[in-house]
Design a protein around this motif. Structure first.
Motif, PDB file in Angstrom:
ATOM      1  N   LEU A   1      33.927  42.631  51.175  1.00 42.31           N
ATOM      2  CA  LEU A   1      35.223  42.058  50.846  1.00 42.31           C
ATOM      3  C   LEU A   1      35.264  41.888  49.331  1.00 42.31           C
ATOM      4  CD1 LEU A   1      35.293  39.195  53.528  1.00 42.31           C
ATOM      5  CD2 LEU A   1      35.981  41.593  53.803  1.00 42.31           C
ATOM      6  N   LEU A   2      36.184  42.586  48.663  1.00 40.69           N
ATOM      7  CA  LEU A   2      36.206  42.603  47.202  1.00 40.69           C
ATOM      8  C   LEU A   2      37.521  42.068  46.666  1.00 40.69           C
ATOM      9  CD1 LEU A   2      34.834  46.213  46.531  1.00 40.69           C
ATOM     10  CD2 LEU A   2      33.518  44.095  46.731  1.00 40.69           C
ATOM     11  N   ASP A   3      37.433  41.053  45.799  1.00 41.13           N
ATOM     12  CA  ASP A   3      38.603  40.638  45.056  1.00 41.13           C
ATOM     13  C   ASP A   3      38.950  41.749  44.069  1.00 41.13           C
ATOM     14  OD1 ASP A   3      40.642  39.166  43.929  1.00 41.13           O
ATOM     15  OD2 ASP A   3      39.321  37.934  42.693  1.00 41.13           O
ATOM     16  N   VAL A   4      40.233  41.934  43.789  1.00 40.14           N
ATOM     17  CA  VAL A   4      40.634  42.991  42.859  1.00 40.14           C
ATOM     18  C   VAL A   4      40.367  42.580  41.419  1.00 40.14           C
ATOM     19  CG1 VAL A   4      42.585  44.323  41.967  1.00 40.14           C
ATOM     20  CG2 VAL A   4      42.357  43.945  44.425  1.00 40.14           C
ATOM     21  N   MET A   5      40.782  41.367  41.056  1.00 39.50           N
ATOM     22  CA  MET A   5      40.651  40.897  39.677  1.00 39.50           C
ATOM     23  C   MET A   5      39.321  40.170  39.492  1.00 39.50           C
ATOM     24  SD  MET A   5      43.364  42.083  38.380  1.00 39.50           S
ATOM     25  CE  MET A   5      43.377  41.280  36.783  1.00 39.50           C
ATOM     26  N   LEU A   6      38.280  40.926  39.213  1.00 37.28           N
ATOM     27  CA  LEU A   6      36.945  40.370  39.017  1.00 37.28           C
ATOM     28  C   LEU A   6      36.536  40.475  37.556  1.00 37.28           C
ATOM     29  CD1 LEU A   6      35.078  41.951  42.065  1.00 37.28           C
ATOM     30  CD2 LEU A   6      35.591  39.519  41.766  1.00 37.28           C
ATOM     31  N   PRO A   7      35.774  39.494  37.054  1.00 33.23           N
ATOM     32  CA  PRO A   7      35.257  39.610  35.690  1.00 33.23           C
ATOM     33  C   PRO A   7      34.156  40.660  35.597  1.00 33.23           C
ATOM     34  CG  PRO A   7      34.441  37.602  36.740  1.00 33.23           C
ATOM     35  CD  PRO A   7      35.442  38.207  37.682  1.00 33.23           C
ATOM     36  N   ARG A   8      33.958  41.173  34.395  1.00 38.01           N
ATOM     37  CA  ARG A   8      32.914  42.143  34.051  1.00 38.01           C
ATOM     38  C   ARG A   8      33.192  43.530  34.622  1.00 38.01           C
ATOM     39  NH1 ARG A   8      27.120  40.156  35.285  1.00 38.01           N
ATOM     40  NH2 ARG A   8      26.587  41.710  33.709  1.00 38.01           N
TER      41      ARG A   8
END
Length: 225
Positions: free
Chosen positions: A50-57
């Motif tokens: 499950l991946l958030d779209v707006m991730l840092p790095r």
């Protein structure tokens, strides 16, 4: 126990989602940014991500592209962004599904189960005989092993793409509506975003031939005989 990788930078949402999924019996491993998420993916070999779209790095779209280089792992994108462009970008990158925030945990669990069912179906081929082979021009579909060849070459398809081919091959020449495909392939009996179907069909066409799946305007798609 099903192993879930959750990559989410919001600490409150990450913890709340983890606790909720664990109540459903999932083992949840978490990461707070894209690079950490990829490291966890390599370490844990999860069953679904499950991946958030707006991730840092490293953003979620980039993460799913990296995963797709080495794995067919079911991936669900999670985002507060509802713009069609964002949905298309996520699906084109290789995600199997796209869920907008705020989401209900039962809905998220249902999407996870649907993704895992599709993967399990393809991971457990059964004994078959020659009549399970279906041919459509240069395309050969083995309905038992789930292998799909084009001009004798085995195609590298995602579980969702394989399921789409099998649905079309089961009724060649018959127009299947987007609603029908959502129900059969994604298990969305009570609705879903038809753009999910459109994006996956476009990706599939690039692999099996653009003329093999025909658009019937106002109705849906069919497999050309």
């Amino acid at each position: 126990m099903t192993d879930v990788l959750l990559v989410e930078d919001d600490p409150l949402l990450r913890e709340a989602t983890q606790l909720s999924l664990e109540r459903y019996g999932y083992q949840v491993r978490t990461a707070a940014d894209g690079h950490a998420g990829l490291a966890r993916f390599r370490e844990c070999a999860p069953d679904v991500a499950l991946l958030d779209v707006m991730l840092p790095r490293l953003d979620g779209v980039s993460v799913v592209r990296r995963i797709r280089e080495v794995s067919r792992l079911p991936v669900l994108m999670l985002s507060a962004r509802t713009d069609p462009v964002d949905v298309v970008l996520g699906l084109e990158a290789g995600a199997d599904d796209y869920l907008t925030k705020p989401y209900d945990i039962p809905v998220l669990v249902a999407r996870i189960r649907a993704a895992l069912r599709r993967t399990t179906d393809f991971a457990e081929p059964v004994a078959y005989e020659a009549e399970t082979l279906l041919r459509f021009g240069d395309l050969t579909v083995d309905t038992a092993s789930m292998d799909i060849h084009r001009s004798g070459r085995l195609l590298e398809l995602t579980p969702t793409e394989r399921r789409l081919v099998l649905e079309f091959a089961a009724e060649p020449g018959v127009v299947l509506s987007r609603t029908t495909l959502l129900e059969r392939v994604w298990d969305y009996a009570c609705g879903g975003d038809p753009r999910v179907v459109d994006v996956h069909v476009q990706r599939l066409r690039a692999k099996i031939g653009h003329g093999r799946i025909v658009t019937v305007r106002g109705f849906g798609y069919k497999l050309a005989l």
